[in-house]
Design an enzyme around this catalytic site. Structure first.
Site, PDB file in Angstrom:
ATOM      1  N   SER A  66     -10.685   0.902  -3.581  1.00 16.90           N
ATOM      2  CA  SER A  66      -9.574  -0.043  -3.619  1.00 16.90           C
ATOM      3  C   SER A  66      -8.384   0.442  -4.413  1.00 16.90           C
ATOM      4  O   SER A  66      -7.276   0.012  -4.182  1.00 16.90           O
ATOM      5  CB  SER A  66     -10.051  -1.383  -4.200  1.00 16.90           C
ATOM      6  OG  SER A  66     -10.462  -1.213  -5.541  1.00 16.90           O
ATOM      7  N   CYS A  67      -8.602   1.333  -5.380  1.00 18.09           N
ATOM      8  CA  CYS A  67      -7.490   1.733  -6.232  1.00 18.09           C
ATOM      9  C   CYS A  67      -7.799   3.057  -6.877  1.00 18.09           C
ATOM     10  O   CYS A  67      -8.856   3.226  -7.467  1.00 18.09           O
ATOM     11  CB  CYS A  67      -7.229   0.678  -7.299  1.00 18.09           C
ATOM     12  SG  CYS A  67      -5.947   1.172  -8.473  1.00 18.09           S
ATOM     13  N   GLY A  68      -6.874   3.986  -6.802  1.00 16.09           N
ATOM     14  CA  GLY A  68      -7.081   5.289  -7.406  1.00 16.09           C
ATOM     15  C   GLY A  68      -7.034   5.273  -8.909  1.00 16.09           C
ATOM     16  O   GLY A  68      -7.229   6.309  -9.552  1.00 16.09           O
TER      17      GLY A  68
END
Length: 238
Positions: A66-68
């Site tokens: 979902s998010c780096g």
């Protein structure tokens, strides 16, 4: 890392670079992927001068798709050094449309599943010279960044991604050293701020008939040029 278990070597190198754990592909001495009972394990050996960075950049939980930035210790870790100044892009608008039209042919996994993102490197004519897929947008871009770092070819004219343009996507493009990032979805405000702060040309909402200019530090896509190419200028304030 929750990700598609393919192209693990370029992913590992790209991840080392975009996490600032390595400065060049040569700092990654070895990458050893092997399949375990519940997934894959990738062992990475870094050069001696880079090994101490692992303790400074530790993540406190497993990252996901979902998010780096998931799992970083604090917001201060957003302020990571950017050593490369993005070059002025020399790409006609027609080349971007050509890359958009060709991208589907470079997404075999998405053709089979309808559920993966792609990151592609494109030349000044819009030809796609490399493309990687993953269920996570930032994983796909890490694979591409790693592959580009492993090769000795000149930098691509621009990168094209099939996702929204969030902060970490801008950050990874800056590490790659390219002059322009193009995305098919919208940018976040933090992404635009990051692109403006470091001089990255950023184009968003790229479709077959229109592109939103989110940041154009060199004036490449000014209203005069857009009009010359036969496109509608972007709506002010968007």
């Amino acid at each position: 890392m929750m990700m598609t278990p393919a192209d693990l070597a370029p992913f590992a190198i790209g991840f080392m670079l975009t996490e600032r754990l390595a400065d060049t592909a040569a700092d990654v001495i070895a990458v050893e992927p092997f399949e375990a009972e519940a997934g894959w394990i990738v062992r990475v050996a870094l050069s001696a001068r880079c090994r101490g960075r692992i303790h400074d950049r530790v993540r406190h939980r497993t990252s996901d798709t979902s998010c780096g930035l998931c799992g970083i210790a604090g917001l201060e870790q957003l302020r990571r050094p950017v050593t490369k100044v993005p070059p002025r892009p020399d790409t006609p608008v027609a080349a971007i449309f050509a890359a958009l039209a060709a991208l589907r042919d470079h997404q075999p996994l998405n053709a089979a599943t309808g559920a993966t993102h792609a990151a592609a490197a494109c030349d000044t004519d819009g030809r796609i010279v490399a493309a990687y897929e993953d269920v996570g947008r930032h994983n796909a871009l890490d694979k591409l960044v790693g592959a580009l770092a492993m090769e000795s070819r000149p930098l691509p004219a621009f990168l094209l991604v099939t996702s929204r343009l969030s902060f970490e996507m801008i950050d990874k493009a800056l590490v790659a050293g390219v002059g322009m990032l193009v995305g098919v979805s919208a940018p976040t405000s933090l992404a635009i701020d990051q692109a403006r702060a470091h001089g990255l040309t950023l184009l968003a909402l790229a479709r077959g008939d229109a592109i939103l200019v989110a940041n154009d530090p060199h004036g490449v896509f000014s209203e005069d040029l857009v009009a010359k190419e036969g496109l509608e200028p972007p709506t002010p304030g968007l």
